[in-house]
Enzyme design. Structure first.
Site, PDB file in Angstrom:
ATOM      1  N   TYR C  48       0.785  -1.100  -0.023  1.00 58.86           N
ATOM      2  CA  TYR C  48       0.168   0.210   0.213  1.00 58.86           C
ATOM      3  C   TYR C  48       0.798   1.412  -0.149  1.00 58.86           C
ATOM      4  CZ  TYR C  48      -3.716   3.089   0.682  1.00 58.86           C
ATOM      5  OH  TYR C  48      -4.683   4.183   0.290  1.00 58.86           O
ATOM      6  N   HIS C 204     -13.216   8.763   3.641  1.00 59.41           N
ATOM      7  CA  HIS C 204     -12.483   7.421   3.526  1.00 59.41           C
ATOM      8  C   HIS C 204     -12.670   6.513   4.694  1.00 59.41           C
ATOM      9  CE1 HIS C 204     -10.039   9.977   0.660  1.00 59.41           C
ATOM     10  NE2 HIS C 204     -10.040   8.892   0.102  1.00 59.41           N
ATOM     11  N   ARG C 234      -2.747   9.281  -9.214  1.00 55.85           N
ATOM     12  CA  ARG C 234      -2.303   8.035  -8.523  1.00 55.85           C
ATOM     13  C   ARG C 234      -3.118   6.876  -9.272  1.00 55.85           C
ATOM     14  NH1 ARG C 234      -5.929   6.233  -4.207  1.00 55.85           N
ATOM     15  NH2 ARG C 234      -4.387   4.861  -3.690  1.00 55.85           N
ATOM     16  N   GLU C 276      -8.477   2.395 -11.645  1.00 60.86           N
ATOM     17  CA  GLU C 276      -9.053   3.809 -11.481  1.00 60.86           C
ATOM     18  C   GLU C 276      -7.742   4.815 -11.658  1.00 60.86           C
ATOM     19  OE1 GLU C 276     -12.727   3.406  -8.646  1.00 60.86           O
ATOM     20  OE2 GLU C 276     -10.778   4.307  -7.921  1.00 60.86           O
TER      21      GLU C 276
END
Lengths: 198, 317, 357
Positions: C48, C204, C234, C276
């Site tokens: 991550y 989030h 990103r 994405e």
């Protein structure tokens, strides 16, 4: 109780803003105790309007205790819709320096904040205190029906009938938690409902 | 690249001590639109020194043919205002970063009340233009020494009429801040820019009237304070940088060719926060970004504003 | 650009594919479009990271060539979006104070698309009088910039129906970002109607692990200082069964059962990697931030036509932490997907980075 999550609102408790020109208290059920415990001074009370929605079993006694404070006004609402409508009326035309306080169940506070925001009040500036049960207002993400007073996990949507998992995700704008179909992948596999929010 | 190549198109010295400068793109065309309250970091080549100072944009944000700034000659200039007043001429070439904003309006506002003092009027030139265009209710209270020395006073009154009130101190007029904040509708936001004392008084008046912090906005731009020279050791690049009396740590880093992060150059945005590896001495925190706890920890320094006094300062750069 | 990549063709879509994202799921990438796919894994195991980098034009032919990417699925995606909005108008929301930001977004998306694809889009400005031509969709509108009455819809609604990818607009105030507008019709299981009005950490909230790592604190701090003219990007990813764009929580009862249908025989065709390409742009007039979430779908059997991707994907899927498998909804078919992919992993090392060798 479930662990904290980041969209969950924090209810730090009522604290008087002494400089406020006018205080409006929106209280529900046991939320009356948040104000009587606060015991504002006489000067603040002369600038205070109290809107109260009594709930059983202690509603009548709490109304008496609120009346004993001697605020500028005390109004008992017959139901939630009437209280919210009266609150909107008070805020319409109110001036900066008017501070809002909300105490009661989580669902009640959420709906008061929705009215406040519509009146131009930043929700972060409203003092809130959670009193009473932990029942949740839940919006069904599928049909958008809001279920009041949800105490079980999962719960049934009163709109579309789906069995909803109540997520730890809260929308201030809606004043509701999110309910998502729990057995969408395998219809009929939903676990039995258990008491979860009391 | 993203640097703006600008040419000085006009200079207006009509108000003593205040120079209005109009900057246009060197190669023609349009500049980026900007948001009300934004500033420009102007790069000025002054002999061997490259200065970079932030100035509020005071033109109409929809006028993309040029940007305007207004600069007051500082009583004790570190070089920026003296350069712009004494050495800048029409036709000179300057460059600048893209506009950035640390003082934007809260677009939710039902009404916008602005309190300006002196050259602190500059961000409100763009704000009033924007509020007017969007049809948002506003009022501007502008404290100045005299009508004759108040930048933009005539323009503001001509543009916005009774929504602008001037308070020239030579006429004995003072802003009654309690009255300004005393009767505003819910959803009003207050913005203030000017001398520290005025900003503090405006914010205090609003708090005293029960306004919540979410409705209060102050432009905390400051020039880096001068101070005793000091030396910083850069751990990663292995060099030592000496910071002069009238120079900020950031400026010294840039002069040494170090790519140091920064944005506002006024101690407000936090972009230049740099890890302190060792500090034998005292960090003089002059920013508005670090909390008291973070200051006490002493492991970060804001290079645009803060200084150091002591034997040894080692930075993670 | 590394040597040897000169074969990459400049991306200039001329024709559009008719694929569907529901019912018969006829969506497929044409072979020529496969190198266009932004494969999200730069190494063989999952790690991550915020992985934010400057959003600057990248390798010709890739999804990074133009900052707002238009590809062969433009018309089919716009048709699917129109249908989603018709069925559920709440997929578009803009709080009243976002009107100035709406105009910023309209200008940005028109300018970027017209600049990158002049054969598809034309924007002409005469002061505030603007003319917008969208040839693929047969649109030719003249309007007054800043005057909503001169457009058939609100400006953001108008342009987001003509731009691939979902879009959110983030208002900046009180040292936070607030998701105060969006058009979200192809989301990976989050509800705009529920999340609109939330702060950065609030929306989030359901993401596991990252909060504890301080990822969102750092990301928010970074974004609050995002500069005009310097967008960043990103990549994010998940997996979707069938090439379905609308995997919203609203429609979960419709697409959730798909997860039960994956078999060793059909996994190659049914299981899609969903990527994405998220970018973030400071907006000039409002100082808000535009957040395009540009989605790409590719089936496993098309992914393995790129040998490097075929080797790497099963390795990454095996290395996922369990919380992430659960959060991304992969539990029911991850192993089947890995088993299907395994024959394409010959154990050879892979080169760094995301692009095909």
């Amino acid at each position: 109780m479930a662990a904290a999550f980041l969209s969950r609102p924090v209810y730090p408790g009522l604290a008087l803003v002494p400089q406020a020109r006018r205080h409006i208290f929106a209280l529900e059920g046991a939320g009356a105790g948040a104000l009587t415990d606060l015991a504002p001074d006489a000067g603040a009370l002369t600038r205070s309007d109290i809107l109260y929605l009594p709930r059983d079993p202690d509603g009548a006694a709490q109304a008496v205790a609120l009346a004993a404070l001697g605020a500028a006004s005390l109004w008992q609402a017959p139901d939630l819709a009437a209280l919210l409508s009266r609150l909107a009326g008070l805020l319409d035309g109110a001036r900066m320096g008017t501070r809002l306080y909300a105490a009661g169940s989580e669902g009640f506070i959420g709906q008061v904040l929705v009215v406040a925001e519509a009146a131009g009040i930043d929700p972060l500036s409203v003092a809130t205190e959670h009193r009473g049960n932990r029942a949740r207002r839940v919006q069904c993400v599928h049909c958008k029906t809001v279920a009041e007073e949800v105490t079980t996990q999962p719960c049934a949507c009163p709109g579309c009938g789906l069995t909803l998992f109540v997520r730890d995700h809260y929308s201030r704008r809606l004043g509701a938690f999110q309910g998502v179909c729990i057995d969408a992948e395998e219809p009929g596999s939903a676990p039995a409902a258990e008491e979860a929010f009391r | 690249m993203t640097e703006l190549a600008l040419r000085v198109a006009a200079i207006d010295d009509a108000i003593p001590g205040i120079r209005r400068i109009r900057l246009v793109p060197r190669t023609g065309g349009l500049l980026p639109a900007f948001s009300a309250g934004a500033h420009l970091v102007l790069a000025m080549r002054d002999g061997p020194t490259l200065r970079r100072n932030p100035y509020s944009l005071c033109s109409d944000p929809e006028d993309r043919s040029g940007y305007e700034i207004a600069v007051r000659r500082a009583e004790r200039s570190r070089g920026g205002s003296a350069f712009l007043h004494d050495r800048l001429a029409v036709g000179d070439l300057l460059s600048a970063g893209q506009p950035a904003n640390l003082f934007q309006p809260d677009w939710r506002g039902r009404r916008h009340v602005m309190v300006a003092g002196g050259i602190g009027i500059t961000p409100f030139m763009a704000m009033t233009a924007t509020f007017d265009r969007l049809g948002l209710p506003f009022e501007l209270h502008y404290a100045c020494r005299s009508r004759a020395t108040a930048a933009f006073a005539d323009l503001l009154v001509a543009r916005h009429g009774a929504r602008v009130t001037l308070y020239p101190s030579d006429e004995g007029r003072r802003i009654d801040l309690a009255a300004v904040v005393g009767d505003q509708p819910l959803g009003t936001h207050l913005y203030t820019c000017g001398p520290d004392a005025l900003m503090a008084a405006a914010l205090q008046a609003a708090r005293d009237a029960g306004w919540p912090d979410q409705a209060l906005h102050a432009e905390r731009f400051e020039a880096p304070p001068p101070g005793d020279p000091f030396t910083a050791t850069l751990a990663r690049s292995g060099i030592e940088v000496t910071v002069g009396r009238d120079q900020s740590l950031l400026e010294a880093l840039e002069a040494a060719g170090v790519a140091a992060p920064c944005l506002c150059r006024g101690g407000a945005c936090g972009e230049c926060a740099t890890r302190v590896i060792e500090a034998r001495g005292t960090i003089l925190h002059n920013d508005h970004f670090l909390s008291p706890g973070e200051r006490a920890a002493g492991d970060r320094i804001m290079t645009c504003m803060s200084r150091f006094t002591g034997d040894r300062l080692v930075l993670d750069l | 650009m590394p040597p040897g990549s000169a074969t990459a063709a400049v991306h200039r879509p001329e024709t559009f594919l008719p694929g569907t994202f529901r019912d018969d799921f006829s969506y497929r990438n044409s072979p020529g479009n496969i190198p266009h796919f932004p494969f999200p894994f730069a190494e063989d195991s999952y790690r991550y990271s915020v992985n934010i980098e400057p959003h600057v034009p990248g390798r010709p032919g890739s999804a990074f060539e133009h900052l707002i990417d238009v590809d062969e699925h433009y018309l089919s995606e716009m048709a699917d979006r129109a249908r989603v909005l018709e069925e559920d108008p709440l997929r578009y929301q803009a709080l009243p104070h976002m009107m100035l930001a709406q105009w910023d977004v309209l200008e940005l998306l028109m300018e970027e698309q017209a600049r990158a694809y002049p054969h598809l889009f034309t924007l002409t400005k005469d002061g505030d009088r603007w003319r917008w031509i969208n040839r693929p969709m047969g649109i030719d509108d003249t309007f007054t910039f800043g005057d909503p009455a001169t457009l058939p819809r609100e400006p953001f609604d108008y342009i987001a129906r003509q731009t691939q990818g979902d879009h959110a607009i983030l208002d900046q105030r009180d040292g936070n970002l607030w998701m105060d507008a969006g058009m979200i019709t192809a989301q990976a299981d989050w509800s705009l109607d529920f999340d609109v009005g939330m702060s950065f950490h609030e929306w989030h909230a359901p993401v596991p692990l990252a909060h504890e790592m301080g990822v969102f604190d750092r990301a928010l701090k970074f974004l609050l200082n995002l500069r005009l003219g310097q967008p960043v990007r990103r990549l994010n990813w998940t997996m979707t069964i069938n090439p379905r764009l609308d995997t919203s929580p609203e429609r979960y009862p419709h697409w959730g059962p798909d997860r039960m249908t994956v078999t060793p025989q059909n996994a190659g065709r049914k299981v899609h990697l969903r990527v994405e390409l998220q970018s973030l742009w400071r907006l000039p007039r409002s100082n808000a931030i535009l957040f395009p979430i540009r989605g790409y779908l590719m089936s496993l059997d098309q992914i393995v036509t790129v040998p490097k991707w075929g080797r790497r994907l099963p390795r990454v899927l095996e290395s996922l932490p369990p919380e992430l498998v659960e959060y991304k909804g992969l539990s029911r078919y991850r192993q089947t997907a890995i088993d299907w992919l395994k024959p394409y992993d010959d154990g050879q090392p892979t080169s760094p980075g995301i692009f095909p060798d």
